[in-house]
Write an enzyme that holds these catalytic residues in place. Structure first.
Site, short mmCIF file in Angstrom:
data_model
loop_
_atom_site.label_atom_id
_atom_site.label_comp_id
_atom_site.label_asym_id
_atom_site.label_seq_id
_atom_site.Cartn_x
_atom_site.Cartn_y
_atom_site.Cartn_z
N GLY A 143 33.36 -9.12 80.08
CA GLY A 143 32.14 -9.91 79.99
C GLY A 143 32.44 -11.39 80.04
N GLU A 184 44.27 -12.54 78.85
CA GLU A 184 44.33 -11.61 77.73
C GLU A 184 44.44 -10.18 78.27
OE1 GLU A 184 42.20 -11.16 73.42
OE2 GLU A 184 40.89 -11.39 75.13
N GLU A 213 31.84 -16.13 72.59
CA GLU A 213 33.02 -16.88 73.03
C GLU A 213 33.15 -18.20 72.25
OE1 GLU A 213 34.90 -15.05 74.78
OE2 GLU A 213 33.27 -13.62 75.06
#
Length: 849
Positions: free
Chosen positions: A274, A125, A309
């Protein structure tokens, strides 16, 4: 790099030409340390006779074949392969050698200094699958992906589909192999339909622990992976606990089973972010495997990231934005959902307090910068997207969703989500699609709400305006709302107004009114006749996104009794109000420091403790008039030392306060005492030793030899990163020159080492040494994004802004640069943000109290 910045218009044009892509990707990881073999077979439908392109970055082309015909390798230019004369159905085969990354983009390669073992992982990403295989690199061209990975036979190899049994490898058909180890090939089953950016590959000498979640919708195989050198620190049981609690909550809330089969969570080194929501193959920073003692705040943060997530598996992976304008549909929802799940499903029942104390302050700051943008941003190209992974996309968006839940009701909100997931599974959507389902579920018109909240900029400020009669009761009460002139939107808010009184030494809520407000002034008739409390708290329960101001009596109560709140969330809101006032030059930095010293030692929320210690140091360094700086810096240091010495031995507070003291220390004696283990109950482990050694380096009390000695004690990846940062902190011209070279000029510096170094260069109190770096920074800002990309560029542009020279002259020089620069928009954005912080600092410093 030319050709890497795809525009929204180009993506729309390509999606109009091609459809139904499918990928078969063969990767050979045994061809050397610099490059790996990549063969992409891409089939797709197209408009006959049309032209388009596929994306591929930094590759050495061996061959390109389209529909059985060789394509001139010259068709590959500027990170694109031009395709012409397309047929109704097409097969493109691209054989190439792609480069391993050391920047955390594409396929990152890392050799652990602790044992020499190799670890690879992908990070795609926003647009970096094209660094590993040839792609249509845009989220709306979803596809099935079939991966074949050739690697050393003893490695763990993980992707989106379940890991198959490896097949012993015969000589590769890709490129000559240099590895002398036994090799094998893993032939993964085709994935579910997904976007390129959530595909993934993780391979190397990883350690794995496995478990299973058994829920209403069936079993999910779980895996937790880390480096071999971190195995002794891996607390897999706690990670699995949070994971299982998350699956139980989300599957129940969404009435839909997890859509991607197995669920692996991999903790990887030198990670830029993260974590990343790769479908079924989630990657995390391996700093979340705690090798040293942490406070409960670290475990709360890790749990939140795990749940963030996981929420993406439905919101982002199963249903994906059509283009990056709706990036917030991913990140804002996951930010909201993770906190909501923590409160309802885990031991972290006060997670919204942590959100208010930390994440929301990030949003408020970002929303007051010149780079502010709507939550639903106009991401016209990839550079704009990469710059908008910020506090607005995450925390302001989550705050707005929390407000939306209050606006439509929690039950209707989740009913709308269930319809949204069912209707758009494995597809792409826009904001309009989500609003349609929420409107249908709630019966409320939301287009105007979206226009107010998602498509505007800026933060409102709420204050109370009231009169009190002789009997001490309100004779009138109104909530006023203001906005910055540059961002004039006045929004509708659903708010609670809390009334707090001192009772038995505690500030306790004795009344609450929940209501809608709008416009400049809203009368609150329900409070007329109510006795004025000791403290009136607007936005009680933190239902909306707005700055709040306290009336005179309420603020006096706060100053005298900040530690007396019976509950943590109202205290968090008051901490936030005080910090806002300090940043806005409405509260003296000395008063904020006194407030923090009065309350941080007994603050129950450890997230707040960390935030307050950072804010207190910021108040001293950034917002204090020069004439009062020495006195306030001494007060801050001595106040924190007193709190350290008074803290319960071995407690989380003791550890957090020692870390805070290290940032405040101005003399070495107590630091040496702490480093020697002379404080009762304090565990002086590797990470805390680096914190204390870095503090000594900052004040000139630890030289290169002392840092090298510490590195000898901890010659690990983390130790090397911390040592690099400590060397940069030293207040000498030679230290700064070396650090600047490694952070800005040396392309071989790994990404996280670069971040550590850059974070140690600009230090308050080192203005003389850093004076030459005003011009060096502005010169660097012209080219760093073009030369090193947005992700690496932002490390330099954010961390190296000349904050250590906070003067009108520095501001004027930055303004002159902004007026004349031809730097890319992303670079200009980060310089403007630094300029805004500098101007805010100068305004506060100029104030007389």
């Amino acid at each position: 790099m030319p050709g890497t910045n795809l525009t929204r218009e180009e993506a729309q044009q390509r999606a109009a030409v091609v459809s139904d892509p499918a990928y078969d990707v063969a990767l050979d990881l045994t061809t050397g340390d610099e490059r790996f073999g990549s063969v992409t077979t891409l089939t797709f439908a197209a408009t006959p006779g049309a032209s388009t392109f596929v994306d591929l970055v930094d590759a050495e082309i061996d061959s390109i074949t389209l529909n059985g015909e060789a394509v001139d390798p010259g068709a590959y230019a500027d990170s694109r392969i031009a395709l012409t004369g397309l047929q109704a159905t097409n097969e493109l085969v691209v054989a190439a050698r792609c480069r391993y990354s050391h920047s955390g983009e594409g396929l990152h390669r890392f050799v652990d200094p602790a044992d020499g073992l190799v670890y690879l992982y992908t990070q795609f990403e926003v647009p970096d699958a094209r660094r590993v295989f040839a792609t249509f690199e845009q989220p709306d061209l979803k596809a099935e992906f079939t991966f074949h990975v050739t690697a050393p036979a003893h490695w763990q190899v993980v992707s989106n589909s379940p890991t198959p049994e490896p097949v012993p490898e015969v000589p590769s058909r890709l490129v000559p192999r240099t590895s002398g180890t036994d090799t094998a090939t893993w032939h993964f089953a085709p994935t579910k339909k997904m976007s390129t950016y959530i595909t993934a590959l993780v391979a190397g000498d990883y350690h794995v622990v496995r478990d299973t979640y058994s829920g209403e919708f069936g079993d999910i195989g779980l895996g937790v992976f880390c480096r071999q050198s971190l195995v002794e620190h891996l607390d897999a049981d706690d990670i699995f606990l949070i994971t299982k609690q998350g699956f139980e909550f989300f599957e129940g809330a969404f009435c839909m089973g997890y859509p991607f089969g197995k669920y692996d969570q991999l903790f990887v080194p030198e990670y830029n972010m993260g974590a990343m929501e790769n479908a079924g193959c989630v990657t995390f920073r391996d700093e979340m495997i705690f090798r040293s003692r942490q406070t409960v705040a670290a475990y709360e943060s890790r749990a939140n990231t795990i749940l963030h997530e996981m929420a993406h598996m439905w919101f982002g992976d199963l249903v994906t934005m059509k283009w990056w304008d709706d990036l917030w549909l991913n990140e804002s929802f996951a930010e909201f959902a993770s906190h909501h799940a923590q409160v309802n499903a885990t031991r972290f029942r006060d997670a919204w307090t942590g959100f208010t104390n930390n994440r929301k302050n990030w949003a408020y700051r970002q929303d007051q910068l010149p780079s502010t943008h709507p939550i639903a941003a106009d991401n016209y190209d990839l550079h704009a997207v990469e710059a908008n992974f910020d506090g607005i996309t995450y925390a302001k968006g989550a705050s707005s969703l929390k407000q939306l839940v209050a606006w439509v009701g929690e039950e209707d909100f989740f009913a709308g989500l269930r319809s949204y997931f069912a209707k758009h599974a494995y597809g792409n959507t826009t904001l309009t699609d989500l609003l349609a389902e929420l409107e249908a579920a709630s019966g409320r018109e939301l287009q105007s709400w979206a226009a107010e909240w998602l498509q505007t900029t800026g933060v409102n400020t709420l204050a109370s305006d009231f009169a009190v009669g002789e009997d001490g009761a309100f004779t009138s009460f109104a909530v006023t709302q203001t906005a910055h002139p540059d961002h004039p939107t006045l929004r509708r808010h659903r708010v609670a107004i809390g009334l707090y009184d001192l009772t038995g030494g505690s500030l306790v809520r004795t009344g609450r009114v929940e209501t809608d407000i709008s416009g400049q002034r809203t009368e609150i008739a329900e409070l007329v006749g109510t006795k004025q409390p000791d403290l009136v708290l607007l936005n009680d329960d933190d239902l909306t996104y707005a700055k709040i101001r306290l009336d005179e009596r309420s603020f006096a109560t706060l100053v005298g009794h900040i530690a007396s709140f019976a509950d943590s969330l109202p205290r968090a809101l008051c901490w936030g109000a005080a910090w806002d006032m300090t940043r806005d030059a409405e509260l003296a930095s000395s008063d904020f420091v006194d407030l923090v010293l009065a309350g941080v030692g007994t603050e129950s929320d450890l997230v707040a403790v960390g935030s307050l210690l950072r804010q207190g140091l910021g108040a001293v360094n950034l917002y204090t008039p020069q004439a009062r700086f020495e006195e306030l810096a001494e007060r801050w240091e001595s106040g924190l030392r007193a709190l350290v010495e008074a803290a319960e031995p071995g407690s989380d507070h003791q550890l957090a306060l020692v870390r805070g003291y290290a940032g405040a220390a101005r003399s070495p004696e107590f630091l040496h005492s702490l480093l020697a283990g002379e404080l009762d109950g304090l565990t002086v482990d590797a990470d805390l030793r680096w914190t204390l050694v870095s503090a000594l380096a900052r004040i000139g009390a630890a030289d290169a030899d002392a840092i090298a000695e510490e590195l000898h004690r901890d010659d690990t990846n983390s130790g090397r990163e911390r040592a690099a940062g400590a060397l940069a902190l030293r207040p000498t011209p030679e230290a700064k020159a070396e650090a600047w070279h490694r952070a800005v000029e040396d392309p071989s510096t790994p990404n996280e080492t670069r971040r550590s170094i850059a974070g140690g260069i600009q230090v308050t109190g080192q203005a003389d040494v850093l004076a030459p770096y005003v011009e060096k920074y502005l010169s660097m800002a012209e080219t760093v994004v073009d030369e090193m990309g947005v992700w690496i560029g932002q490390i330099a542009l954010i961390n190296l802004f000349p904050n250590a020279n906070p003067s009108a002259e520095t501001l004027e020089r930055v303004d002159a640069w902004l007026a004349s620069t031809t730097a890319p928009a992303a670079a200009v954005r980060y310089v403007k943000e630094g300029r805004d912080d500098l101007a805010r600092s100068l305004r506060a410093r100029a104030k007389t109290w």
